[in-house]
Design an enzyme around this catalytic site. Structure first.
Site, short mmCIF file in Angstrom:
data_model
loop_
_atom_site.label_atom_id
_atom_site.label_comp_id
_atom_site.label_asym_id
_atom_site.label_seq_id
_atom_site.Cartn_x
_atom_site.Cartn_y
_atom_site.Cartn_z
N ARG A 87 0.97 -1.14 0.39
CA ARG A 87 -0.18 -0.25 0.35
C ARG A 87 0.86 0.93 -0.01
NH1 ARG A 87 -3.60 -2.56 -1.93
NH2 ARG A 87 -5.28 -3.04 -0.67
N HIS B 274 -1.34 0.28 -9.65
CA HIS B 274 -2.09 -0.95 -9.30
C HIS B 274 -1.89 -2.25 -10.03
CE1 HIS B 274 -4.36 -1.31 -5.03
NE2 HIS B 274 -3.93 -2.10 -5.12
P1 NDP Z 1 -2.49 -10.76 5.31
O1 NDP Z 1 -2.74 -10.41 6.12
O2 NDP Z 1 -2.26 -12.49 5.27
O3 NDP Z 1 -0.64 -10.64 6.14
C1 NDP Z 1 -0.22 -9.15 5.81
C2 NDP Z 1 1.25 -9.62 7.17
O4 NDP Z 1 1.64 -8.73 7.44
C3 NDP Z 1 1.02 -10.68 7.75
O5 NDP Z 1 2.28 -11.72 7.64
C4 NDP Z 1 1.44 -9.91 9.12
O6 NDP Z 1 1.52 -10.97 10.22
C5 NDP Z 1 2.38 -8.86 8.87
N1 NDP Z 1 1.54 -7.87 9.41
C6 NDP Z 1 0.62 -6.95 9.70
N2 NDP Z 1 0.90 -5.74 10.72
C7 NDP Z 1 2.56 -6.03 10.73
C8 NDP Z 1 2.62 -5.14 11.82
N3 NDP Z 1 1.75 -3.81 11.96
N4 NDP Z 1 4.11 -5.12 12.05
C9 NDP Z 1 4.81 -6.96 10.79
N5 NDP Z 1 3.72 -7.01 10.50
C10 NDP Z 1 3.09 -7.38 9.97
O7 NDP Z 1 -2.63 -10.05 3.67
P2 NDP Z 1 -2.15 -10.82 2.44
O8 NDP Z 1 -0.70 -11.45 2.84
O9 NDP Z 1 -2.92 -10.72 2.37
O10 NDP Z 1 -2.06 -8.98 1.53
C11 NDP Z 1 -1.39 -7.87 2.16
C12 NDP Z 1 -1.07 -6.77 1.57
O11 NDP Z 1 -1.33 -6.82 0.05
C13 NDP Z 1 -2.60 -6.46 1.37
O12 NDP Z 1 -3.14 -6.01 2.76
C14 NDP Z 1 -2.57 -4.89 0.50
O13 NDP Z 1 -2.85 -4.20 0.65
C15 NDP Z 1 -1.67 -5.82 -0.31
N6 NDP Z 1 -1.92 -6.18 -1.87
C16 NDP Z 1 -2.00 -5.04 -2.87
C17 NDP Z 1 -2.22 -5.41 -4.27
C18 NDP Z 1 -1.78 -4.92 -5.23
O14 NDP Z 1 -2.40 -5.38 -6.74
N7 NDP Z 1 -1.06 -4.06 -5.49
C19 NDP Z 1 -3.22 -6.98 -3.89
C20 NDP Z 1 -3.18 -7.23 -3.03
C21 NDP Z 1 -3.10 -6.88 -2.06
P3 NDP Z 1 1.08 -11.53 10.72
O15 NDP Z 1 1.08 -13.00 9.94
O16 NDP Z 1 1.96 -12.47 12.43
O17 NDP Z 1 -0.15 -11.47 10.98
#
Ligand code: NDP
Length: 309
Positions: free
Chosen positions: A224, A272
């Site tokens: 993001r 995007h």
């Molecule tokens: P998930 O919720 O599966 O994974 C998020 C990851 O981020 C987890 O490993 C989580 O840790 C970690 N995380 C969240 N907050 C923190 C923090 N404060 N400190 C450290 N680690 C953190 O999401 P997805 O993998 O499915 O998607 C990730 C992002 O990708 C989406 O939220 C979206 O913004 C983006 N996206 C972009 C697209 C594009 O086309 N550009 C398409 C789809 C998604 P933990 O595992 O420990 O919970």
């Protein structure tokens, strides 16, 4: 008969109606899918956050809101949303992200830009290093980050990952906490961000953290736009501390024409398109969650409202 409200822009209908109808039939679900159900009759809301529903309070019997997107930052704080919220984890979306990340990591690893820009007769025959000598950091090891990290390990890259909770992924060094982030950033030539946008991750890559990255390092951000401090990133690129930034997500989208990212020689803008939910595979995820909801089983991919993802 289960009433599912398709709360998405009209333009989604052509791509989604067929896959959803087939997925409901395959799951043995008797679902009336419509964008016109009266709110008090709706059992499930299939939601595109860019769609028509922003007030969830009239949906008094809805058992869940099933998001069509992976990112939930525009929905999770909605004060009218009292129903459980599930985000999208879709094999097709994941496959697309793996391709985007692997492609852009390989582009920078192999120095492909230099060859595209080479003058006729330029003949520097220095071979690029092997992947094993190019450490990559993956910030976020969720559905997408884990799949991308595994693909990069498969290609031979040493991968270190950073997430809230520790992970055990073969070939990936796992780190947590702010110290872990600093170590992860300092140890990589290429940093990929696949974090959700939450109050904790807003501007995570600020001037200090960008300065902690290796000189010449590359940032690939399909996560993001709000994860990165735009001005600090431009400053880090301008002074040559960072080698390049490949950015797919922005604070304002479409990225305004006069935004410096468009014109910066060390920035690649992609609009995007890193990946997208694919109806053919994602419809089955929606159907499975409705099946679970009807069976009283826990829903898949529930969002933790306190954590914001
Ligand atoms: P998930 O919720 O599966 O994974 C998020 C990851 O981020 C987890 O490993 C989580 O840790 C970690 N995380 C969240 N907050 C923190 C923090 N404060 N400190 C450290 N680690 C953190 O999401 P997805 O993998 O499915 O998607 C990730 C992002 O990708 C989406 O939220 C979206 O913004 C983006 N996206 C972009 C697209 C594009 O086309 N550009 C398409 C789809 C998604 P933990 O595992 O420990 O919970």
């Amino acid at each position: 008969m289960i009433h599912a409200l398709f709360a998405a822009p009209q333009a989604y209908d052509a791509a989604w109606t067929g896959p959803l109808t087939r997925a409901f039939a395959a799951a043995g679900l008797d679902v009336a899918l419509s964008r016109d159900h009266a709110p008090e009759t709706v059992d499930y809301i299939i939601l595109a956050p860019s769609g028509p529903v922003t007030d969830f309070s009239p949906f008094i019997r809805a058992k869940a809101v099933l998001n069509l997107w992976a990112g939930v930052e525009t929905v999770v704080d909605n004060p009218t949303l009292t129903q459980p919220l599930a985000r999208m984890v879709d094999p097709g979306l994941t496959a697309g992200m793996v391709e985007y990340v692997a492609g852009h990591v390989l582009r920078h690893h192999l120095g492909i830009d230099a060859h595209l820009a080479a003058a006729p007769g330029a003949w520097d025959s220095t071979a690029p290093p092997l992947a094993q000598d190019r450490p990559v950091a993956m910030l976020g090891l969720g559905a997408l980050g884990t799949a991308c990290a595994k693909a990069l390990v498969h290609l031979g890259f040493p991968v270190s990952g950073w997430s809230n909770s520790p992970k055990s992924i073969p070939g990936v060094t796992s780190a947590t906490g702010r110290d872990g982030l600093d170590r992860t950033l300092a140890g990589a030539d290429i940093v990929v961000t696949l974090l959700p946008l939450t109050p904790d991750t807003e501007c995570l890559l600020d001037a200090g953290r960008l300065a902690a990255m290796r000189p010449g390092a590359v940032l690939v951000n399909p996560g993001r736009g709000g994860l990165v401090d735009d001005a600090a990133l431009i400053a880090a690129l301008d002074r040559g501390h960072l080698g390049h930034a490949t950015l797919d997500a922005f604070r304002t989208e479409p990225l305004p024409e006069d935004h410096p990212f468009w014109h910066h020689p060390r920035v690649t803008v992609t609009p995007h398109i890193a990946s997208a939910t694919r109806p053919e595979t994602a419809a089955g995820v929606i159907a499975e969650n409705i099946r679970r909801g009807e069976a009283g089983a826990p829903l898949l991919h529930l969002v933790d409202r306190d954590r914001g993802y």
